[in-house]
Design a protein around this motif. Sequence first.
Motif, PDB file in Angstrom:
ATOM      1  N   THR A  59       9.968   0.368  53.705  1.00 20.21           N
ATOM      2  CA  THR A  59       8.927  -0.501  54.268  1.00 20.21           C
ATOM      3  C   THR A  59       8.395   0.048  55.597  1.00 20.21           C
ATOM      4  O   THR A  59       7.218  -0.109  55.911  1.00 20.21           O
ATOM      5  CB  THR A  59       9.469  -1.918  54.488  1.00 20.21           C
ATOM      6  N   SER A  60       9.257   0.717  56.357  1.00 18.63           N
ATOM      7  CA  SER A  60       8.805   1.329  57.617  1.00 18.63           C
ATOM      8  C   SER A  60       7.725   2.363  57.354  1.00 18.63           C
ATOM      9  O   SER A  60       6.688   2.391  58.033  1.00 18.63           O
ATOM     10  CB  SER A  60       9.993   1.956  58.346  1.00 18.63           C
ATOM     11  N   VAL A  61       7.963   3.211  56.338  1.00 18.73           N
ATOM     12  CA  VAL A  61       6.957   4.213  55.982  1.00 18.73           C
ATOM     13  C   VAL A  61       5.671   3.533  55.512  1.00 18.73           C
ATOM     14  O   VAL A  61       4.558   3.917  55.890  1.00 18.73           O
ATOM     15  CB  VAL A  61       7.508   5.164  54.897  1.00 18.73           C
ATOM     16  N   GLY A  62       5.840   2.500  54.678  1.00 20.48           N
ATOM     17  CA  GLY A  62       4.669   1.820  54.158  1.00 20.48           C
ATOM     18  C   GLY A  62       3.834   1.168  55.239  1.00 20.48           C
ATOM     19  O   GLY A  62       2.597   1.313  55.267  1.00 20.48           O
ATOM     20  N   PHE A  63       4.455   0.473  56.163  1.00 18.28           N
ATOM     21  CA  PHE A  63       3.706  -0.186  57.229  1.00 18.28           C
ATOM     22  C   PHE A  63       3.089   0.823  58.191  1.00 18.28           C
ATOM     23  O   PHE A  63       2.015   0.595  58.744  1.00 18.28           O
ATOM     24  CB  PHE A  63       4.610  -1.171  57.979  1.00 18.28           C
ATOM     25  N   TRP A  64       3.766   1.955  58.376  1.00 20.29           N
ATOM     26  CA  TRP A  64       3.183   3.003  59.240  1.00 20.29           C
ATOM     27  C   TRP A  64       1.909   3.550  58.607  1.00 20.29           C
ATOM     28  O   TRP A  64       0.911   3.754  59.294  1.00 20.29           O
ATOM     29  CB  TRP A  64       4.217   4.109  59.441  1.00 20.29           C
ATOM     30  N   ILE A 116       3.370   1.624  48.917  1.00 25.62           N
ATOM     31  CA  ILE A 116       4.653   2.212  49.327  1.00 25.62           C
ATOM     32  C   ILE A 116       5.664   1.105  49.610  1.00 25.62           C
ATOM     33  O   ILE A 116       6.856   1.221  49.269  1.00 25.62           O
ATOM     34  CB  ILE A 116       4.454   3.112  50.560  1.00 25.62           C
ATOM     35  N   VAL A 117       5.224   0.011  50.232  1.00 30.73           N
ATOM     36  CA  VAL A 117       6.113  -1.127  50.455  1.00 30.73           C
ATOM     37  C   VAL A 117       6.589  -1.686  49.116  1.00 30.73           C
ATOM     38  O   VAL A 117       7.777  -2.035  48.940  1.00 30.73           O
ATOM     39  CB  VAL A 117       5.399  -2.228  51.280  1.00 30.73           C
ATOM     40  N   GLY A 118       5.686  -1.758  48.123  1.00 30.79           N
ATOM     41  CA  GLY A 118       6.079  -2.219  46.801  1.00 30.79           C
ATOM     42  C   GLY A 118       7.115  -1.317  46.164  1.00 30.79           C
ATOM     43  O   GLY A 118       8.079  -1.794  45.533  1.00 30.79           O
ATOM     44  N   LEU A 119       6.945  -0.003  46.323  1.00 29.74           N
ATOM     45  CA  LEU A 119       7.950   0.937  45.805  1.00 29.74           C
ATOM     46  C   LEU A 119       9.279   0.767  46.525  1.00 29.74           C
ATOM     47  O   LEU A 119      10.355   0.928  45.920  1.00 29.74           O
ATOM     48  CB  LEU A 119       7.438   2.380  45.955  1.00 29.74           C
ATOM     49  N   ALA A 120       9.222   0.458  47.824  1.00 28.33           N
ATOM     50  CA  ALA A 120      10.463   0.220  48.567  1.00 28.33           C
ATOM     51  C   ALA A 120      11.177  -1.019  48.031  1.00 28.33           C
ATOM     52  O   ALA A 120      12.424  -1.039  47.945  1.00 28.33           O
ATOM     53  CB  ALA A 120      10.144   0.041  50.058  1.00 28.33           C
ATOM     54  N   ILE A 121      10.402  -2.048  47.670  1.00 31.37           N
ATOM     55  CA  ILE A 121      11.013  -3.244  47.063  1.00 31.37           C
ATOM     56  C   ILE A 121      11.692  -2.862  45.752  1.00 31.37           C
ATOM     57  O   ILE A 121      12.815  -3.296  45.459  1.00 31.37           O
ATOM     58  CB  ILE A 121       9.938  -4.326  46.845  1.00 31.37           C
ATOM     59  N   VAL A 122      10.986  -2.048  44.961  1.00 34.04           N
ATOM     60  CA  VAL A 122      11.553  -1.602  43.676  1.00 34.04           C
ATOM     61  C   VAL A 122      12.821  -0.802  43.902  1.00 34.04           C
ATOM     62  O   VAL A 122      13.870  -1.025  43.246  1.00 34.04           O
ATOM     63  CB  VAL A 122      10.517  -0.770  42.900  1.00 34.04           C
ATOM     64  N   ALA A 123      12.776   0.160  44.833  1.00 35.97           N
ATOM     65  CA  ALA A 123      13.938   1.018  45.092  1.00 35.97           C
ATOM     66  C   ALA A 123      15.114   0.199  45.598  1.00 35.97           C
ATOM     67  O   ALA A 123      16.277   0.439  45.211  1.00 35.97           O
ATOM     68  CB  ALA A 123      13.557   2.091  46.102  1.00 35.97           C
ATOM     69  N   MET A 124      14.831  -0.773  46.470  1.00 38.38           N
ATOM     70  CA  MET A 124      15.910  -1.619  46.964  1.00 38.38           C
ATOM     71  C   MET A 124      16.542  -2.417  45.825  1.00 38.38           C
ATOM     72  O   MET A 124      17.774  -2.498  45.712  1.00 38.38           O
ATOM     73  CB  MET A 124      15.359  -2.579  48.035  1.00 38.38           C
ATOM     74  N   HIS A 125      15.693  -2.991  44.960  1.00 39.65           N
ATOM     75  CA  HIS A 125      16.215  -3.850  43.890  1.00 39.65           C
ATOM     76  C   HIS A 125      17.112  -3.064  42.938  1.00 39.65           C
ATOM     77  O   HIS A 125      18.254  -3.488  42.667  1.00 39.65           O
ATOM     78  CB  HIS A 125      15.052  -4.474  43.110  1.00 39.65           C
ATOM     79  N   TYR A 126      16.633  -1.941  42.479  1.00 41.63           N
ATOM     80  CA  TYR A 126      17.405  -1.238  41.462  1.00 41.63           C
ATOM     81  C   TYR A 126      18.584  -0.479  42.054  1.00 41.63           C
ATOM     82  O   TYR A 126      19.602  -0.275  41.373  1.00 41.63           O
ATOM     83  CB  TYR A 126      16.488  -0.328  40.645  1.00 41.63           C
ATOM     84  N   SER A 127      18.506  -0.077  43.349  1.00 40.73           N
ATOM     85  CA  SER A 127      19.708   0.492  43.982  1.00 40.73           C
ATOM     86  C   SER A 127      20.732  -0.614  44.214  1.00 40.73           C
ATOM     87  O   SER A 127      21.950  -0.392  44.129  1.00 40.73           O
ATOM     88  CB  SER A 127      19.337   1.170  45.305  1.00 40.73           C
ATOM     89  N   SER A 165       1.945  -5.923  46.296  1.00 47.71           N
ATOM     90  CA  SER A 165       2.207  -5.500  47.684  1.00 47.71           C
ATOM     91  C   SER A 165       0.991  -4.800  48.271  1.00 47.71           C
ATOM     92  O   SER A 165       0.620  -5.031  49.439  1.00 47.71           O
ATOM     93  CB  SER A 165       3.425  -4.577  47.733  1.00 47.71           C
ATOM     94  N   ALA A 166       0.340  -3.929  47.477  1.00 47.08           N
ATOM     95  CA  ALA A 166      -0.876  -3.256  47.955  1.00 47.08           C
ATOM     96  C   ALA A 166      -1.964  -4.284  48.252  1.00 47.08           C
ATOM     97  O   ALA A 166      -2.683  -4.197  49.267  1.00 47.08           O
ATOM     98  CB  ALA A 166      -1.351  -2.251  46.911  1.00 47.08           C
ATOM     99  N   TRP A 167      -2.079  -5.274  47.361  1.00 43.96           N
ATOM    100  CA  TRP A 167      -3.067  -6.341  47.561  1.00 43.96           C
ATOM    101  C   TRP A 167      -2.759  -7.133  48.833  1.00 43.96           C
ATOM    102  O   TRP A 167      -3.644  -7.446  49.632  1.00 43.96           O
ATOM    103  CB  TRP A 167      -3.052  -7.241  46.324  1.00 43.96           C
ATOM    104  N   ALA A 168      -1.479  -7.442  49.043  1.00 47.94           N
ATOM    105  CA  ALA A 168      -1.083  -8.239  50.210  1.00 47.94           C
ATOM    106  C   ALA A 168      -1.452  -7.561  51.520  1.00 47.94           C
ATOM    107  O   ALA A 168      -2.052  -8.174  52.414  1.00 47.94           O
ATOM    108  CB  ALA A 168       0.419  -8.516  50.158  1.00 47.94           C
TER     109      ALA A 168
END
Length: 718
Positions: free
Chosen positions: A96-101, A118-129, A158-161
Amino acid sequence: MMTVLNCVYHQHNPWLVLAAAVVCIISSWGVIRLHGRARDREGLQRVVWNFLTAILAGSAIWSTHFIALLGFDAGVPVEVDPALTVLSLLVAMVGTSVGFWVTTLGSQRLSPALGGAIVGLAIVAMHYSGMIAYRAKGIISWDWPYVYASILLSVTISAWALHVASCKAGKHAITFASALLVLAIVLLHFTGMTAFRVEPLMIDASVSNPVALQALGFAVAGVAFLIGCAGLASYLIDDGVRADSYRELQKMAMSDGLTGLANRRGFQERLEQEIQIANATGSSFALVGIDLDRFKEINDLRGHAAGDAVLRVLSHRMAATLSSSEFAGRVGGDEFAAIHRMESQASLMDFVGRLEAILNAPIDFDEYHVLPGASIGVAIYPDNAADKATLINNADLAMYRAKADVSRAVCFYQSSMDETVRQRRSLANDLREALERDELTIHYQVQTVISSGEIIGYEALLRWEHPVRGFIPPTEFIGIAEENGLILQLGEWVLRTACMKAATWEPPYKISVNISAVQFAYTNLPDVIAAILKESGLVPERLELELTETTIFADKDRALRILRQIKDLGVNVALDDFGTGYSSLDTLRSFPFDKIKLDRSFIIELESSPQAKAIIRAVLALGRSLSIPVLAEGIETEGQLALLKKEGCDEAQGYLLGRPAALEHILASGQIAIMDRSARASLVPASPAEKIAAGREESKQLADAGSLAERGWSIRRR
């Protein structure tokens, strides 16, 4: 979607789901707010706000997932790997840090959407890890369409948000963006959990402790809630600081930094409010314009520090006397303005009286007493004006009328002032053009010795014959010249012209020139005089400058210093209008004048008033005791001349002895002749070799001067 809802309802603890939802909603709203702060900042502040945003976002995403996961009933014993669980938290924060930057890279139009993805991908990566850390005792399988759907939903929403949050489209954009981020996190979790399948390998579930896991879920929810509140608190604190800073900046923008009163902008805003109140209630108020009379002299003599001190003292005094229905501000360098809601005419007079007392009270500065003084103009709304601009203009008109009238310091607006001001402005323009077109002339009035009738000099008097209005007296246009800044140019022209003409006279009579108070306030007046003397070739002893007591009294110490500089040039100085000033005896004691000019107001009553005769006798005695010759102005009758001669007056000037006349008329009368070039050059020898010839020529001039003076007296007598 129904499958997802069924999963939520049937396989999750509803209380933990509710706790996860609360944490997600609060944290997401805080994330969008903190992201807005980061986007509005630059440099290090942006980095710090991005860091706080990433911390809160990672915590929100991970907590929502972990709380809901702990409330999930897999139907088999489960364990949670601590290391992998912590790793999933770090994945959420870093991603999420990368995404917000990326979102805050304003140079790209697609940056918000790309950062949101990128924030959405971070949510995905967090969930499945996190799911890897979830160890269920059974055979795990995945329904891949749901997996793909969860990824697509997370990235897209997330991109829409963040696109909505960055665009700030409408007042509800922040709420909508927060709701979208909540939706992205929730749909990712529950769609992903719907894709999760477990086939039990054993029936015994004793290894798993559902109660402990649920307790852990509530604990995590509590900590996550606190983190979300902390993020929200940081936003609110910053918001409060920004609001305080804005109010402080607004106060600074509306206040004068030196005095603490309202500045021009702040006063204008208050004036508009008072007009609205008066219109709504049918009431009236007074606008008071204030201009300090001697502020420039205070600055010139004592320095700007003294001027600032005077402004501060006056402002503090005004602020201390104001009531709740009164207001004051500094609207210019030495200009103030005040507002008074009128209860009655008496209340207005009381307010103006308080202001006048404050502005005329002495101020101590470095052991000196400073008397600022002020001119005050008053205009009433709506009686004198229907709008703000007209009200301000009318108050200014009244103030300038007060400044022009030495007999009063307060003036109330009258409709006739408009026409007067228009006429004065028109006359000021005409005067400027007259000066440029060389339409002004100088007339000369003779000055004689009373005992013998011998001519001793002439006073230069400025005259203006307007091409349309005819003769305009100096009493009318000199004041206009002083108000419009023309007096310096006008006074220098008179002095230069008089000196140039007098330098050619034969005999070499003295020439007297009046110096106005405004001219005298000009700091390099001695330099101007020296330059004119050098340019004209006039001997300094033949020039006499006349100053009134009021000119000296305005700033006595400075005046005396300037007078001594003028005396050092060899120029004579006469005290004009003697007897009508503030402290005549003290002025004579402080400076050795070369002549006293007795005011004509005493001469008019000389033959009929014993008091006027006694005053004249006292002045003449004073002059004799100080060895200062006295010249009486305004001699119009033989009786006046005879009485002055009897009392021992030294010199005289007036219509009886000679009216002011153009130089051509005086030349025609024979009182003055024009010296030829060789005679003028001989008065200032160019080399030692010419001294003998110069001496001879000077002797001849002196001899001729005596006979011409006698001829001039006899002409006058006839």
